[in-house]
Design a protein around this motif. Structure first.
Motif, PDB file in Angstrom:
ATOM      1  N   GLU A 167      71.803 -89.311 -29.914  1.00  0.00           N
ATOM      2  CA  GLU A 167      70.876 -90.385 -30.297  1.00  0.00           C
ATOM      3  C   GLU A 167      71.491 -91.755 -29.999  1.00  0.00           C
ATOM      4  OE1 GLU A 167      71.771 -87.866 -32.331  1.00  0.00           O
ATOM      5  OE2 GLU A 167      69.928 -86.704 -32.110  1.00  0.00           O
ATOM      6  N   LEU A 168      72.742 -91.925 -30.368  1.00  0.00           N
ATOM      7  CA  LEU A 168      73.407 -93.213 -30.101  1.00  0.00           C
ATOM      8  C   LEU A 168      73.542 -93.444 -28.598  1.00  0.00           C
ATOM      9  CD1 LEU A 168      76.301 -93.516 -32.737  1.00  0.00           C
ATOM     10  CD2 LEU A 168      74.192 -94.843 -32.590  1.00  0.00           C
TER      11      LEU A 168
ATOM     12  N   ASP B 172      71.649 -92.263 -26.246  1.00  0.00           N
ATOM     13  CA  ASP B 172      70.336 -92.604 -25.689  1.00  0.00           C
ATOM     14  C   ASP B 172      69.955 -94.047 -26.014  1.00  0.00           C
ATOM     15  OD1 ASP B 172      70.262 -90.059 -24.794  1.00  0.00           O
ATOM     16  OD2 ASP B 172      68.774 -89.331 -26.237  1.00  0.00           O
ATOM     17  N   ARG B 173      70.302 -94.448 -27.231  1.00  0.00           N
ATOM     18  CA  ARG B 173      69.970 -95.817 -27.646  1.00  0.00           C
ATOM     19  C   ARG B 173      70.693 -96.831 -26.761  1.00  0.00           C
ATOM     20  NH1 ARG B 173      71.816 -97.466 -33.488  1.00  0.00           N
ATOM     21  NH2 ARG B 173      73.337 -98.813 -32.492  1.00  0.00           N
TER      22      ARG B 173
ATOM     23  N   ALA C  51      68.862 -99.353 -23.990  1.00  0.00           N
ATOM     24  CA  ALA C  51      68.981-100.811 -24.060  1.00  0.00           C
ATOM     25  C   ALA C  51      69.496-101.397 -22.751  1.00  0.00           C
ATOM     26  CB  ALA C  51      69.929-101.193 -25.193  1.00  0.00           C
TER      27      ALA C  51
ATOM     28  N   ASP D  77      77.431 -96.596 -35.619  1.00  0.00           N
ATOM     29  CA  ASP D  77      76.334 -97.466 -35.187  1.00  0.00           C
ATOM     30  C   ASP D  77      76.854 -98.802 -34.669  1.00  0.00           C
ATOM     31  OD1 ASP D  77      74.157 -95.865 -35.543  1.00  0.00           O
ATOM     32  OD2 ASP D  77      73.767 -96.489 -37.602  1.00  0.00           O
TER      33      ASP D  77
ATOM     34  N   ASP E  94      76.503-100.592 -30.955  1.00  0.00           N
ATOM     35  CA  ASP E  94      76.021-101.950 -30.674  1.00  0.00           C
ATOM     36  C   ASP E  94      77.043-102.728 -29.847  1.00  0.00           C
ATOM     37  OD1 ASP E  94      73.736-101.454 -32.098  1.00  0.00           O
ATOM     38  OD2 ASP E  94      74.418-102.422 -33.943  1.00  0.00           O
TER      39      ASP E  94
ATOM     40  N   GLN F 175      77.192-101.570 -26.319  1.00  0.00           N
ATOM     41  CA  GLN F 175      76.067-102.161 -25.599  1.00  0.00           C
ATOM     42  C   GLN F 175      76.410-103.582 -25.148  1.00  0.00           C
ATOM     43  OE1 GLN F 175      72.471-100.884 -27.710  1.00  0.00           O
ATOM     44  NE2 GLN F 175      71.693-102.929 -27.251  1.00  0.00           N
TER      45      GLN F 175
END
Lengths: 244, 187
Positions: free
Chosen positions: A33-34, A36-37, A41, B47, B51, B54
């Motif tokens: 899930e992470l 894919d996220r 993005a 999480d 981020d 990314q």
């Protein structure tokens, strides 16, 4: 790997647990899930994600091969079962004990399991006006296996939270506050895992406050107690002790 | 080699050519887990590390043409480390998962691995951050000392001495934790 590099600890570390822990950490992957996220993005296609999965499998295979080439891990450590490890990592067993100790008016001294850090003289930890000290969240008294597991993080979280808070206070120049936090750590965890780190922070805080003589006295005790090491190097530097 | 990766987050990823896209996809496929892991070892939750990963890749997109072929991993790691530094220490805590009480519902292996990782992170959180950085790159990501020296732009001898001290600190902290566990295991 450069020919002059030492062998990786995960292959040659002194304990099976250490090798296993390092291997597991080296192989950690983000969940699908992470992944894919992140990919979404960035506008990365599903094909690339598939390739990523392949790379992950390849890495895991290599790691598994390396681990297999090393000393057997789990089987070499029969006294740590998976359940015990899970509880112990979370501090379940001793967290329950220390948690209970922490809420008793007069906690009984915990057994000393490691070389003790230098004692903190009471006179050295009296801030002029004690600042509010952050307290780690304490849950209701746990009972039963699942509840105990839920409470498990409290102990290590509490210990690491106080030490981190003290470090932040020292870093931000709030040495008085750091001393108050460290006193709380000492009271709550008399046999805490991070007593040496707490002692170093106390020496740093004392030095910051200009209480050089006290810092030096504690530093000398620290050196005598722990011998040579990187923490001792830091203590010597902070307190201005001569290197041997 | 790109010497440094300044943090300058674009609002949206810049327009890319098809060639850029292919290159970015390859970089992501090959290196996203490494970048994410390095950020995790800086104390970020899963999480938060995603981020930050990314962010590192968005910076890479911006500067794709400055990254030489073969230097992608170094660029991304260097960028990830800078992203972590900009996040500041306050957001970088040893992170105990909120779902500890759900562990019993997971498979035995998964539960054990997650506990192992938390134990490693706990020990790492007590190692001097400058030393821990070297430790993670060498011990966990398997970079060589010359690679680390080049990536961090420090002398090879400094890498060796920091690595030695990092290993010593890690082993000391870990041994204390392990002794505590062993002690508690006794009746």
């Amino acid at each position: 790997m450069s020919p002059r590099d030492p062998k990786r600890l995960r292959l040659v570390a002194g304990s099976a647990l250490q090798r296993r822990v390092l291997a597991a950490t080296a192989e950690e992957e983000p969940s699908p899930e992470l992944r894919d996220r992140m990919a979404g993005a960035l506008g990365v296609s599903a094909a690339a994600i598939g390739a990523a999965s392949g790379a992950a499998v390849a890495k895991a295979t290599v790691s598994a091969t390396k681990a297999a080439a090393g000393i057997s891990t789990t089987s070499a450590l029969p006294w740590i079962t998976v359940g015990v490890l899970g509880l112990a990592v979370a501090g379940a067993i001793f967290s329950a004990r220390e948690w209970k100790a922490s809420v008793r008016p007069s906690p009984a001294p915990a057994p000393r399991m490691i070389a003790s850090a230098p004692d903190f003289p009471a006179a050295a930890i009296e801030p002029a006006s004690p600042a509010p000290v952050p307290r780690p969240d304490l849950p209701d008294v746990p009972s039963g296996g699942r509840a105990r597991m839920a409470a498990a993080p409290v102990d290590l979280r509490g210990q690491t939270s106080l030490v981190d808070a003290a470090r932040d206070a020292v870093s931000s120049g709030a040495a008085d506050r750091a001393l108050a936090i460290l006193r709380q750590y000492q009271d709550r965890y008399p046999a805490g895992v991070f007593r040496p780190e707490a002692a170093v922070l106390k020496i740093e805080a004392l030095a910051e406050l200009g209480r050089g003589a006290e810092a030096r006295t504690l530093a000398e005790r620290f050196v005598a107690e722990y011998g040579e090491g990187s923490l001792t190097d830091r203590v010597r530097q902070v307190a201005g002790l001569a290197h041997p | 080699m790109v010497k440094s990766a300044m943090i300058a987050m674009p609002e949206v990823p810049v327009a890319r050519t098809a060639e850029d896209n292919t290159r970015l996809e390859r970089m992501f496929a090959t290196h996203h887990a490494t970048v994410w892991r390095i950020l995790r070892r800086r104390g970020l939750s899963r999480d938060a590390a995603a981020d930050a990963t990314q962010e590192a890749f968005i910076i890479a997109v911006e500067r794709l043409h400055e990254v030489q072929s073969g230097d992608e991993r170094s660029f991304l790691i260097r960028t990830a480390l800078q992203v972590a530094r900009t996040l500041g220490r306050k957001s970088q805590r040893w992170h105990l998962e909120d779902d500890m009480d759900q562990r019993g519902l997971e498979g035995r292996n998964t539960e054990q691995r997650r506990s192992d990782i938390e134990l490693c992170d706990l020990a790492l959180s007590k190692v001097d951050p400058e030393l821990a950085e070297i430790f993670v790159l060498f011990e966990l990501e398997e970079l060589s000392s010359p690679e680390i020296a080049s990536l961090l732009e420090i002398p090879l001898g400094t890498v060796a001495s920091r690595l030695r001290r990092a290993r010593e600190e890690f082993r000391n902290v870990f041994a204390r934790i392990e002794r505590t566990m062993h002690h508690e295991e006794q009746p």
